[in-house]
Scaffold this active site. Structure first.
Site, PDB file in Angstrom:
ATOM      1  N   ILE A 209     -18.979  27.765 -42.073  1.00 50.95           N
ATOM      2  CA  ILE A 209     -19.207  28.533 -43.506  1.00 50.95           C
ATOM      3  C   ILE A 209     -18.641  29.646 -43.255  1.00 50.95           C
ATOM      4  CG2 ILE A 209     -20.890  26.522 -44.084  1.00 50.95           C
ATOM      5  CD1 ILE A 209     -23.253  29.256 -44.567  1.00 50.95           C
ATOM      6  N   GLY A 212     -21.819  34.815 -47.520  1.00 49.77           N
ATOM      7  CA  GLY A 212     -22.244  34.953 -48.259  1.00 49.77           C
ATOM      8  C   GLY A 212     -21.751  36.455 -49.436  1.00 49.77           C
TER       9      GLY A 212
END
Length: 282
Positions: A209, A212
């Protein structure tokens, strides 16, 4: 298992970083600036031969203490760590060159219960090493998915910023690149969750991923463009909650209200990835 007192007082080493124009340019490129070769305003952040400007969101990577949660002495299950919230308060424009000192400390630890995880609050203070000038303070909430039930306090939990029920005033679509997480980790966040498919699988994700904080950088770019006209000294503060991961290569749509409220979603899956955002501009 987490020991409350040990983690609450965990000694995170002070970091001194010699910042160069190359660092500032690399950060801007790593959060997606420069993808539009005809946007001359972005060149002020990506071309070191100009009067270089520094993106305010770079505060999150300057003098970064690294993935200190992976130290076994913390007791944290590092594979199941997810970034939950982030804030930035700017006190002075960030320099493109010079030495910066970062001091990070744990400010709170919340036990959500067995099987429900824990929240770790931390704060990083950035100062100019030569003058002592306070440049910025960043705050993070880290969700420790595998560490609930250690007997710690259940509150207080930080309140969230409400999002208006009206349609957004401005919508900005900015693409990410398939290899963007591999670039972004060179800013100092080398968590293998963002690079190693096997580690991502163990954490429950189908593939690595995006960081953030890289998502934050993309959203902050949209905000700076629309609310600050690319003036690096216009952004005073920023706070947001990460609600779902972004996969590298997806398009991030930032939805902005004129009062500084914002959220973001990925276009391809129509999933909200940033929520409860609030930005303050001069």
């Amino acid at each position: 298992m987490i020991d409350y007192n040990t983690l609450r007082n965990f000694p995170i080493p002070e970091v001194r970083q010699r910042v160069t124009p190359r660092d500032a340019v690399f950060y801007a490129l790593s959060v997606g600036l420069g993808q539009d070769p005809m946007d001359r305003r972005q060149l002020d952040f990506t071309d070191a031969d100009r009067a270089l400007r520094v993106l305010p969101s770079m505060a999150v990577v300057l003098a970064h203490p690294g993935f200190w949660a992976a130290d076994p002495a913390t007791g944290i299950d590092a594979v199941k760590v997810v970034h939950g919230e982030q804030s930035i308060t700017l006190h002075h424009p960030l320099p493109a060159e010079g030495e910066i000192i970062g001091r990070t400390r744990v400010t709170g630890l919340i036990d959500k219960g067995e099987g429900k995880g824990a929240l770790l609050y931390s704060e990083k203070e950035l100062r100019d090493a030569a003058t002592g000038t306070l440049l910025a303070v960043t705050g993070s909430t880290t969700f420790l998915r595998g560490d609930g039930g250690f007997g710690g306090p259940s509150g207080p939990v930080k309140p969230v910023n409400p999002v208006p029920e009206t349609p957004p005033d401005i919508t900005v679509d900015l693409p990410t690149r398939p290899e963007q997480a591999l670039y972004y980790r060179l800013n100092g966040d080398n968590n293998p969750l963002h690079s190693d498919p096997d580690v991502a699988a163990k954490a429950g994700f189908p593939r690595p991923i995006l960081h953030g904080l890289c998502t934050l950088g993309v959203v902050a770019h949209a905000l700076l463009r629309e609310l600050g006209d690319y003036r690096e000294d216009s952004m005073k503060s920023l706070a947001l909650r990460f609600s779902s991961p972004v996969f590298p290569g997806e398009t991030i749509r930032t939805e902005i209200w004129r009062d500084g409220a914002f959220r973001a979603r990925v276009v391809e899956r129509d999933v909200v990835v940033v929520n409860n955002g609030k930005a303050v501009f001069a």
